[in-house]
Design an enzyme around this catalytic site. Structure first.
Site, mmCIF file in Angstrom:
data_model
loop_
_atom_site.group_PDB
_atom_site.id
_atom_site.type_symbol
_atom_site.label_atom_id
_atom_site.label_comp_id
_atom_site.label_asym_id
_atom_site.label_seq_id
_atom_site.Cartn_x
_atom_site.Cartn_y
_atom_site.Cartn_z
ATOM 1 N N LYS A 91 0.993 -1.110 -0.376
ATOM 2 C CA LYS A 91 0.153 -0.186 0.329
ATOM 3 C C LYS A 91 0.885 0.995 0.147
ATOM 4 C CE LYS A 91 -3.797 -2.057 2.718
ATOM 5 N NZ LYS A 91 -4.765 -2.604 3.315
ATOM 6 N N GLN A 107 -5.243 -1.593 9.403
ATOM 7 C CA GLN A 107 -4.765 -2.953 8.615
ATOM 8 C C GLN A 107 -5.322 -4.626 10.245
ATOM 9 O OE1 GLN A 107 -3.023 -4.008 5.670
ATOM 10 N NE2 GLN A 107 -4.642 -5.615 6.639
ATOM 11 N N ASP A 156 -11.552 2.671 4.060
ATOM 12 C CA ASP A 156 -12.125 1.534 3.844
ATOM 13 C C ASP A 156 -13.287 1.549 4.327
ATOM 14 O OD1 ASP A 156 -10.076 -0.692 3.939
ATOM 15 O OD2 ASP A 156 -9.258 -0.740 6.200
#
Ligand code: NAP
Length: 281
Positions: free
Chosen positions: A51, A95, A118
């Site tokens: 990422k 995460q 997200d």
């Protein structure tokens, strides 16, 4: 038997990243993405590294916070709050999964919804269900783009989504509903999954079971999106669909790897750019 198109997620993601790089180059301030990694799970470390590399590729600033596996709930919460308050940070990604006993459900909801790249906070979930503009989870967002690379107008199609997670299955179903599909959601209690799948014009599998979807489950001419990532004993990756058996039956199918995966990261970058634009507006 007809030819089955392999949907090239890598190429479609590369085009999206190039468009984003152009947009970022034209912005007054570089967007920033913060990633919080707790513990030393090897797979999570690889995801985070990828990422950060992808951010660099399009000109997004990355911020990284690494906490030990024994970090407390309040220590992780403090990191989230610091990024919520940091004006250089437009997107925050916690995460997952988090080490035990951290409560991911509580921590995710602490992320400022405007920075929730997200798409997991309740305001963003609500916006998706209400058909309003919000930040949409990356993997379903990318999967929809792959489906639309095959067929733009999905109106009236029957879509079957296998898997009902908050991260993928539920938002995927909402996105397909937004495209005027008739959507069926399947899960571990669904009866006669094979017969259900055989009715799908669009079949999306997100279970995490190696080659669970057999060739005879696929309706001739269907678009098949294989979201699952499974590691075989020999270390290679495969999806939830028996791809070889789908060849010649499906109209188009995503490969694993090289299908949905690259789109997830590209959509994370897209969400960060979108969040930055909205925050500077
Ligand atoms: P998850 O939270 O474990 O959800 C799995 C879903 O599959 C659940 O809804 C479960 O049903 C359902 N299921 C389990 N066994 C089933 C069966 N025999 N028949 C029908 N449905 C069944 O997983 P997830 O986070 O959604 O991820 C799913 C897969 O996608 C994993 O392989 C993951 O690695 C992959 N993934 C890939 C990406 C990417 O970027 N490529 C991103 C996200 C996820 P119940 O709800 O009834 O338990």
């Amino acid at each position: 038997m007809s030819d089955t198109r392999i949907i090239d997620g890598k190429a479609i993601a590369a085009t999206l990243r190039a468009e984003l790089a152009e947009q970022v180059a034209g912005m007054d301030r570089k967007p920033g993405l913060a990633v919080i990694l707790v513990g030393d799970d090897p797979a999570s470390q690889v995801y985070v590294r990828n990422k950060i590399k992808a951010c660099e590729g399009v000109g997004i600033r990355s911020f990284e916070s690494r906490l030990p596996a024994k970090a407390t709930q309040s220590e992780v919460a403090a990191e989230i709050q610091a990024f919520n308050d940091n004006h250089a940070v437009d997107g925050i990604l916690l995460q997952l999964p988090l080490p035990y006993p951290l409560d991911a459900d509580v921590l995710v909801q602490m992320i400022d919804p405007a920075k929730d790249v997200d798409g997991l906070t309740l305001p963003n979930i609500g916006a998706l269900v209400a058909g309003m503009d919000g930040l949409v989870p990356c993997t379903p967002q990318g999967s929809l783009q792959l489906i639309k690379s095959v067929e733009e107008d999905l109106s009236g199609k029957h879509a079957v989504v296998i898997g009902r997670s908050l991260l993928f299955g539920k938002p995927m179903a909402q996105l397909l509903l937004g495209e005027n599909c008739t959507v069926t959601m399947a899960h571990s209690r669904t009866q006669d999954l094979a017969a259900l799948c055989a009715q799908a014009d669009i079949l999306v599998a997100a279970v995490g079971r190696e080659q669970m979807v057999k060739g005879e489950w696929i309706k001739p001419g269907a678009i098949v999106i294989d979201v699952g990532i499974n590691r075989r004993e020999d270390g290679t990756l495969c999806g939830d669909v028996d791809t070889d058996a789908a060849m010649g039956v499906a109209r188009a199918i995503t490969p694993v790897p090289g299908g949905v995966g690259p789109m997830t990261i590209a959509c994370l970058l897209a969400n960060t750019v979108k969040a930055a634009k909205r925050q500077s507006a």
